[in-house]
Every structure is written in structure tokens, then in C-alpha cells.
Design a protein around this motif. Structure first.
Motif, PDB file in Angstrom:
ATOM      1  N   ARG A 122       0.871  -1.193   0.030  1.00 28.87           N
ATOM      2  CA  ARG A 122       0.173  -0.237   0.060  1.00 28.87           C
ATOM      3  C   ARG A 122       1.001   1.130   0.026  1.00 28.87           C
ATOM      4  NH1 ARG A 122      -4.928   2.236  -1.368  1.00 28.87           N
ATOM      5  NH2 ARG A 122      -5.922   3.250   0.540  1.00 28.87           N
ATOM      6  N   PHE A 123       1.993   1.146   0.643  1.00 32.00           N
ATOM      7  CA  PHE A 123       2.979   2.388   0.661  1.00 32.00           C
ATOM      8  C   PHE A 123       3.265   2.406  -0.784  1.00 32.00           C
ATOM      9  CE2 PHE A 123       7.166   4.204   1.055  1.00 32.00           C
ATOM     10  CZ  PHE A 123       7.015   5.149   1.944  1.00 32.00           C
ATOM     11  N   ILE A 124       3.826   1.482  -1.496  1.00 34.78           N
ATOM     12  CA  ILE A 124       4.420   1.631  -2.703  1.00 34.78           C
ATOM     13  C   ILE A 124       3.430   1.971  -3.714  1.00 34.78           C
ATOM     14  CG2 ILE A 124       5.323   0.083  -4.599  1.00 34.78           C
ATOM     15  CD1 ILE A 124       6.388  -1.780  -2.458  1.00 34.78           C
ATOM     16  N   GLN A 125       1.997   1.543  -3.534  1.00 32.07           N
ATOM     17  CA  GLN A 125       0.922   2.168  -4.322  1.00 32.07           C
ATOM     18  C   GLN A 125       0.965   3.766  -3.977  1.00 32.07           C
ATOM     19  OE1 GLN A 125      -3.109   1.262  -3.008  1.00 32.07           O
ATOM     20  NE2 GLN A 125      -3.699   0.907  -4.930  1.00 32.07           N
ATOM     21  N   GLY A 126       0.974   4.076  -2.828  1.00 32.74           N
ATOM     22  CA  GLY A 126       0.837   5.641  -2.625  1.00 32.74           C
ATOM     23  C   GLY A 126       2.026   6.514  -3.371  1.00 32.74           C
ATOM     24  N   ILE A 127       3.123   5.858  -3.320  1.00 28.70           N
ATOM     25  CA  ILE A 127       4.356   6.407  -3.935  1.00 28.70           C
ATOM     26  C   ILE A 127       3.952   6.630  -5.701  1.00 28.70           C
ATOM     27  CG2 ILE A 127       6.698   6.073  -4.823  1.00 28.70           C
ATOM     28  CD1 ILE A 127       7.338   4.679  -2.233  1.00 28.70           C
ATOM     29  N   GLY A 128       3.465   5.613  -6.175  1.00 28.05           N
ATOM     30  CA  GLY A 128       3.135   5.690  -7.589  1.00 28.05           C
ATOM     31  C   GLY A 128       1.960   6.768  -7.669  1.00 28.05           C
ATOM     32  N   GLY A 129       0.706   6.670  -6.862  1.00 26.99           N
ATOM     33  CA  GLY A 129      -0.290   7.554  -7.040  1.00 26.99           C
ATOM     34  C   GLY A 129       0.026   8.900  -6.505  1.00 26.99           C
ATOM     35  N   GLY A 130       0.789   9.268  -5.857  1.00 27.21           N
ATOM     36  CA  GLY A 130       1.294  10.704  -5.186  1.00 27.21           C
ATOM     37  C   GLY A 130       1.575  11.223  -6.484  1.00 27.21           C
ATOM     38  N   ALA A 131       2.234  10.910  -7.636  1.00 23.99           N
ATOM     39  CA  ALA A 131       2.674  11.818  -8.825  1.00 23.99           C
ATOM     40  C   ALA A 131       1.316  11.935  -9.730  1.00 23.99           C
ATOM     41  CB  ALA A 131       3.511  10.576  -9.434  1.00 23.99           C
ATOM     42  N   LEU A 132       0.437  11.244  -9.707  1.00 27.04           N
ATOM     43  CA  LEU A 132      -0.575  11.361 -10.484  1.00 27.04           C
ATOM     44  C   LEU A 132      -1.319  12.475 -10.566  1.00 27.04           C
ATOM     45  CD1 LEU A 132      -1.936   7.631 -10.474  1.00 27.04           C
ATOM     46  CD2 LEU A 132      -0.182   8.774 -11.934  1.00 27.04           C
ATOM     47  N   LEU A 133      -1.441  13.273  -9.388  1.00 26.02           N
ATOM     48  CA  LEU A 133      -2.398  14.430  -9.394  1.00 26.02           C
ATOM     49  C   LEU A 133      -1.584  15.613  -9.772  1.00 26.02           C
ATOM     50  CD1 LEU A 133      -4.148  14.562  -5.872  1.00 26.02           C
ATOM     51  CD2 LEU A 133      -5.146  14.455  -7.820  1.00 26.02           C
ATOM     52  N   PRO A 134      -0.638  15.868  -9.316  1.00 19.13           N
ATOM     53  CA  PRO A 134       0.137  17.211  -9.924  1.00 19.13           C
ATOM     54  C   PRO A 134       0.788  17.159 -11.464  1.00 19.13           C
ATOM     55  CG  PRO A 134       1.450  16.040  -8.466  1.00 19.13           C
ATOM     56  CD  PRO A 134       0.366  15.480  -8.386  1.00 19.13           C
ATOM     57  N   THR A 135       1.205  15.753 -11.746  1.00 13.91           N
ATOM     58  CA  THR A 135       1.641  15.651 -13.058  1.00 13.91           C
ATOM     59  C   THR A 135       0.573  15.570 -13.951  1.00 13.91           C
ATOM     60  OG1 THR A 135       3.250  13.931 -12.208  1.00 13.91           O
ATOM     61  CG2 THR A 135       2.962  14.077 -14.530  1.00 13.91           C
ATOM     62  N   SER A 136      -0.677  15.056 -13.606  1.00 14.12           N
ATOM     63  CA  SER A 136      -2.022  15.026 -14.564  1.00 14.12           C
ATOM     64  C   SER A 136      -2.380  16.636 -14.794  1.00 14.12           C
ATOM     65  CB  SER A 136      -3.109  14.280 -13.839  1.00 14.12           C
ATOM     66  OG  SER A 136      -2.884  12.906 -13.736  1.00 14.12           O
ATOM     67  N   GLN A 137      -2.368  17.233 -13.632  1.00 14.33           N
ATOM     68  CA  GLN A 137      -2.770  18.626 -13.831  1.00 14.33           C
ATOM     69  C   GLN A 137      -1.928  19.355 -14.685  1.00 14.33           C
ATOM     70  OE1 GLN A 137      -3.011  20.590  -9.994  1.00 14.33           O
ATOM     71  NE2 GLN A 137      -3.943  22.428 -10.815  1.00 14.33           N
ATOM     72  N   ALA A 138      -0.446  19.278 -14.613  1.00 16.05           N
ATOM     73  CA  ALA A 138       0.412  20.140 -15.752  1.00 16.05           C
ATOM     74  C   ALA A 138       0.108  19.564 -17.035  1.00 16.05           C
ATOM     75  CB  ALA A 138       1.678  19.504 -14.978  1.00 16.05           C
ATOM     76  N   ILE A 139      -0.010  18.049 -17.060  1.00 15.91           N
ATOM     77  CA  ILE A 139      -0.397  17.638 -18.633  1.00 15.91           C
ATOM     78  C   ILE A 139      -1.425  18.318 -19.237  1.00 15.91           C
ATOM     79  CG2 ILE A 139      -0.682  15.756 -20.184  1.00 15.91           C
ATOM     80  CD1 ILE A 139       1.000  13.931 -18.274  1.00 15.91           C
ATOM     81  N   LEU A 140      -2.389  18.375 -18.338  1.00 10.88           N
ATOM     82  CA  LEU A 140      -3.632  18.967 -18.780  1.00 10.88           C
ATOM     83  C   LEU A 140      -3.778  20.465 -19.069  1.00 10.88           C
ATOM     84  CD1 LEU A 140      -6.682  17.932 -19.021  1.00 10.88           C
ATOM     85  CD2 LEU A 140      -7.039  19.019 -17.060  1.00 10.88           C
ATOM     86  N   TYR A 141      -3.043  21.147 -18.407  1.00  8.49           N
ATOM     87  CA  TYR A 141      -2.517  22.571 -18.729  1.00  8.49           C
ATOM     88  C   TYR A 141      -1.823  22.742 -20.032  1.00  8.49           C
ATOM     89  CZ  TYR A 141      -4.545  24.201 -14.277  1.00  8.49           C
ATOM     90  OH  TYR A 141      -5.086  24.443 -13.101  1.00  8.49           O
ATOM     91  N   GLU A 142      -0.870  21.840 -20.312  1.00 10.51           N
ATOM     92  CA  GLU A 142      -0.221  22.022 -21.644  1.00 10.51           C
ATOM     93  C   GLU A 142      -1.070  21.551 -22.767  1.00 10.51           C
ATOM     94  OE1 GLU A 142       3.653  19.840 -21.119  1.00 10.51           O
ATOM     95  OE2 GLU A 142       4.231  20.986 -19.762  1.00 10.51           O
ATOM     96  N   THR A 143      -1.848  20.769 -22.381  1.00 14.36           N
ATOM     97  CA  THR A 143      -2.843  20.222 -23.619  1.00 14.36           C
ATOM     98  C   THR A 143      -3.734  21.389 -24.083  1.00 14.36           C
ATOM     99  OG1 THR A 143      -2.740  18.075 -22.775  1.00 14.36           O
ATOM    100  CG2 THR A 143      -4.546  18.378 -24.437  1.00 14.36           C
TER     101      THR A 143
END
Length: 534
Positions: A122-143
Motif C-alpha cells: 500500500r505504501f508503494i501504491q501511494g508512491i505511484g499514486g502521489g505523482a498522478l495528481l500534480p503531473t496530470s494537472q500539468a499535462i492537462l494545462y499543456e494540452t
């Protein structure tokens, strides 16, 4: 298809940025929203499965709570580092790798055979999941092109609200009809599809920032400081806060590490988290405070409401999710129109004022509910919540990046998402502690009325004794049963009053923070340039 627009990045030559158009733009949009929602859904989906996990793995409820805590700690550590890690590995590679790590960890969580293996995965899952919010937001703004950025913010904000709300609903349905493992297995097909779409359609930014030196000291101090703080907030109330020595030690570690982190990041040449962006944007600093308050209110109220309706009103987990879902859908429906309105010049101050007043009203109305309230009583109150969150989320999300350029966008989105997560953690911890204190206070007050000198109490106990006696109980047994019934009534009423107090406390916090809107400075010319956001 894509459209090329020339943009200027401070400190660099003018460059051409390719904004996506047509079906490709919407595939990328759906991909990043799904990725962000995967992370947010998993912050709450496991909560309704705690009892089932405890029984299946033979673990105590306290041990199982680490399944929630470990994910939250990993999340809050990784989120502010997302800009740095995106530069280190390449934003596209980092995004795809994080989705795959999250998906693989989900599979391992569902296959876990003991509680501590589950906590690790679950901790490892959180490491992967933590990147998804800010990175998704940045990609969306660039799109999206600059003039479409309001719509992009609305779409992203929809995911922010839907995720935590869908979690308990989906989790309750999976637990009721399948098993707790499916709370993790459900991520696998969605995660693989999102990774494939990202690999196929998402592009690396034209303007990239190479990492000249890895700030190991900053990463270490942030990990220790934020990790310790999150641990304190997650475990403090159950351990009676500073009455437990290791909570005190973790508090000292958190304070020292975070102070050292701030000093180090402001004085090092290549910081992992560029805190100086707060000085370059006063609006970002104000947005961070408002985002913290929104996180406090969103997660605090979302923590109390299910507990109240399930423990006292007899709602099932599935019914609780169904009651919450329409308000989340309302937020989703109004998000894009509000974003477009902001892009066309609507006042973010006015929208946020409406949202904060509506959220105050929502919490205050919840604080007036009775033990006879049913699902229909909550419909319009919760719709007010959906309206409020739409009017708050979209302006504050845009405010965080307004006037910023290039890589500052990545730092701003990371900091803003971290602050929201911490606001939610503080909200849950403070609300939990406040409820416990108010239960004790109300219990003491109610017990003062149960005396031989109170005719109403004597009459009530006498009526219960007579009822139990009529059912065949001996006089002594009837008296004991009557006193147990009175004890149950006092406990139930104490919790009911405490939950109502908690809702009103959140309402008061929003009312007190309303004047912060006066400090927002809106420059219509100062729009964010996201051409090199990571």
C-alpha cells in the motif's frame, strides 16, 4: 492533430508549443483525469473495507488502519517532489511509470496474505499514486490553449471532487457483492488502459529542464518531515496525542526536519522543491492557505458524515455512497462552465465568496440534523455542498498558477496538491479529536440529569423497568436492563451532539477564513504560461 503557438519562457528563447486539438486532446484529457481519479478514489475506497480486511487477515483494527496511513504518508511525500522527479526522469516517462507502479502495487495489495505485506504494498501504491495528481494537472494545462485553460481547470476540479466521493460508494459495492481484494483489483484494467493511452498520446514537453544535481538532502528532510507529520495526524488521536512518548518524538522530528528543509531549499542552488515560487506569487501563497482550508472542510466533513449516518442512523456503506454521489455529480456538471466563466473574466473573488458561504451553510445545516433524519433530508443539503465545492475548487486551482511561467507551474501544482492533502489530514485529525472531546463533555452533561431528584429521569427509568418486567424479567434484572438502556441512550445522544458540533466547527472555520479573499490580487494580464510546466 495539434496547434502551434509561440510562447516565451523567462530565461529562455521564445519557443513553439504544440497544443493538442480534436480527438487527441480529449483522449489525453480523459487519460489524465482517470489517472488522477485512480489516486483519489484509493484514498477513501479502503475505508469501508477495514472490518473485512481485519477479519480476513486476522489483524486488529489498529493494525489495519496502517493500510490507510501508509498510503497517505507515501502520497504526501511524493506530491511536492513531482516537479523535480518529472524533470529527472522526463515528465511523460514519470507519468507512465507512476501509473504502472500504482497498478502493479494494486495487484500485490489484492494478493497480500498478511497485514504487514499489505501495508508495504500500500505504501508503494501511494508512491505511484502521489505523482498522478500534480503531473496530470500539468499535462492537462499543456494540452489546452491558454484561452481554454478555464475549461481545463474545471475538468480537473471535477475529478478532485468525484474521486473521494466515488471511493466509499465503489468500495461499499465491491465489499458487499465481491470481496475486499477487489478494492485493489479494480485498479488493474483501468491503470493498464491509462498507461497505454499515456504512452500512445502524451508527449514530452518541447522545453525540458535537466536536473544538474540531485538534492538528496532536501529529499531526505522532506521525506522525514512530511512523513512524520502525516504519521502524527493519522495516529495522534488514537494514541491520546502527546500522552504517548513516540508521538512527542515524531512531532519534534517533524518540526526540526521541516524547518531544516525550508532553510535548505531556500539556500541551495538546485532545490528539489523550489519554495521561492511562493515569494514570486503572492496569489499562490493565498491559494495555498485557501486550498488547505478547502482540504480541511472537504475531508473533515466527508469523515464525519459517513460515521454519523452509519453509526447512528443505520445507513449502509452503499446507501451512504449513493446519498453523497448526486452532490459530487453536481460539482462535475458545473465545473467546466465555471472554468470558462473565469477564463472570460468572471471574478474569482466573487465565485470563491459564494462557494465559501455555501459551504458554511451546508455544514451548519448538517449540524442541525436529528436522529430522525433520513436520506431525503440530506439531499438538498448535500447538493449545496456540491455547489460550494465547484465555486471554490475552480477559482482556487486557477489562482495557484495565475501569473506563473514555465517550470514554476510544476512547482505550484505540486505544492498546492500537497497542501490540500495536508489540509485533509489536519481536518480528519482535528475533527476526530474534537468529536472525542465533545462526546465526553456531552456525556458528563447528560449524566447530571439522571439522578433520583429529576422526575423526568425517574419516570423514564420506571417506565423501562415496567416494560422489561412485563416481558418476564425479574425486578432486579429489569432495573439493570433499564439502566443499560439509559446508558445506551446517553451514549447515542452524546455522539449525536458531538457530530453536530463537528459540522458547526467546520462551518465556523470557513466563516473565519472568508476575509482572506480580500488579499487576492487579480491581474487579468497575468495569465499562466504552461508551455514548460515540468
Amino acid at each position: 492533430m495539434s496547434e502551434t503557438i509561440a510562447t516565451a519562457v523567462p530565461g529562455a528563447q521564445a519557443t513553439e508549443h504544440h497544443y493538442e486539438t480534436g480527438i487527441r486532446k480529449w483522449i489525453i484529457t480523459i487519460t489524465v483525469i482517470v489517472a488522477a481519479m485512480l489516486e483519489l478514489i484509493d484514498t477513501t475506497i479502503v475505508n469501508v473495507a477495514i472490518n473485512h480486511i481485519s477479519g480476513n487477515l486476522g489483524a486488529s483494527i489498529e493494525d489495519v488502519s496502517w493500510v490507510v496511513t501508509s498510503y497517505a504518508i507515501a502520497n504526501v511525500i511524493v506530491i511536492p517532489l513531482s516537479g523535480f522527479l518529472g524533470n529527472l526522469f522526463g515528465r511523460r516517462n514519470y507519468f507512465i511509470g507512476s501509473i504502472l507502479l500504482f497498478t502493479a502495487a494494486s495487484l500485490l495489495c489484492g494478493m497480500a496474505t498478511n497485514i504487514w505485506t499489505l501495508v508495504l504494498f500500500r505504501f508503494i501504491q501511494g508512491i505511484g499514486g502521489g505523482a498522478l495528481l500534480p503531473t496530470s494537472q500539468a499535462i492537462l494545462y499543456e494540452t489546452f490553449k491558454p484561452e481554454e485553460r478555464g475549461a481545463a481547470t474545471g475538468i480537473f476540479s471535477m475529478g478532485l471532487v468525484l474521486g473521494p466521493t466515488i471511493g466509499p460508494l465503489l468500495g461499499g459495492w465491491l465489499v458487499d457483492y465481491f470481496s475486499w481484494e477487489w478494492c485493489f483489483f479494480v485498479n488493474i484494467p483501468v491503470g493498464l488502459l491509462a498507461a497505454w493511452a499515456a504512452l500512445t498520446y502524451v508527449k514530452e514537453p518541447r522545453v525540458t529542464h535537466t536536473v544538474e544535481k540531485i538534492d538528496w538532502a532536501g529529499i531526505g528532510l522532506l521525506s522525514v518531515g512530511i512523513g512524520s507529520l502525516q504519521f502524527i495526524l493519522e495516529r495522534g488521536e488514537s494514541k491520546d496525542w502527546f500522552e504517548t512518548p513516540y508521538i512527542t518524538w515524531f512531532t519534534i522530528i517533524a518540526v526540526v526536519s521541516l524547518v531544516a528543509f525550508v532553510w535548505h531549499e531556500l539556500h541551495t542552488e538546485h532545490p528539489a522543491v523550489d519554495l521561492s515560487v511562493l515569494g514570486r506569487s503572492k496569489n499562490l501563497a493565498i491559494a495555498a492557505v485557501l486550498t488547505f482550508i478547502v482540504g480541511y472542510g472537504l475531508y473533515g466533513s466527508l469523515f464525519v458524515f459517513p460515521v454519523f449516518v452509519q453509526r447512528l442512523l443505520g445507513f449502509t456503506a452503499l446507501l451512504t455512497g449513493l446519498v453523497l454521489f448526486p452532490s459530487a455529480m453536481l460539482t462535475g456538471v458545473i465545473s467546466m462552465p465555471l472554468g470558462i466563466a473565469l477564463q472570460k473574466g468572471a471574478s474569482p473573488k466573487a465565485l470563491m465568496a459564494v462557494g465559501m458561504i455555501a459551504f458554511f451553510w451546508f455544514c451548519w445545516e448538517l449540524g442541525m440534523q436529528t436522529m430522525q433524519s433520513g436520506a431525503t433530508n440530506f439531499f438538498w443539503i448535500l447538493m449545496l455542498r456540491g455547489l460550494a465545492l465547484g465555486f471554490i475548487f475552480i477559482p482556487v486551482t486557477m489562482l495557484a498558477v495565475t501569473g506563473l511561467h514555465g517550470r514554476d507551474i510544476g512547482q505550484a501544482t505540486g505544492l498546492n496538491n500537497m497542501v490540500r492533502q495536508l489540509g485533509g489530514s489536519f481536518g480528519i485529525a482535528i475533527t476526530n479529536t474534537y468529536v472525542a472531546q465533545r462526546v465526553a463533555a456531552h456525556r458528563s452533561e447528560l449524566l447530571t440529569h439522571i439522578t433520583p431528584y429529576n422526575p423526568a429521569a425517574v419516570s423514564r427509568i420506571g417506565g423501562l423497568e415496567q416494560a422489561f418486567g412485563s416481558a418476564g424479567a425479574a425486578p432486579v434484572d429489569a432495573h439493570q436492563m433499564a439502566m443499560k438502556a439509559m446508558e445506551y441512550t446517553v451514549t447515542t445522544q452524546s455522539y449525536h451532539l458531538a457530530y453536530m458540533d463537528a459540522f458547526k466547527l467546520i462551518a465556523i472555520v470557513f466563516a473565519v477564513c472568508l476575509p482572506l479573499l480580500l488579499f487576492i490580487r487579480v491581474d487579468k494580464k497575468g495569465k499562466a504560461d504552461v508551455s514548460s510546466a515540468h
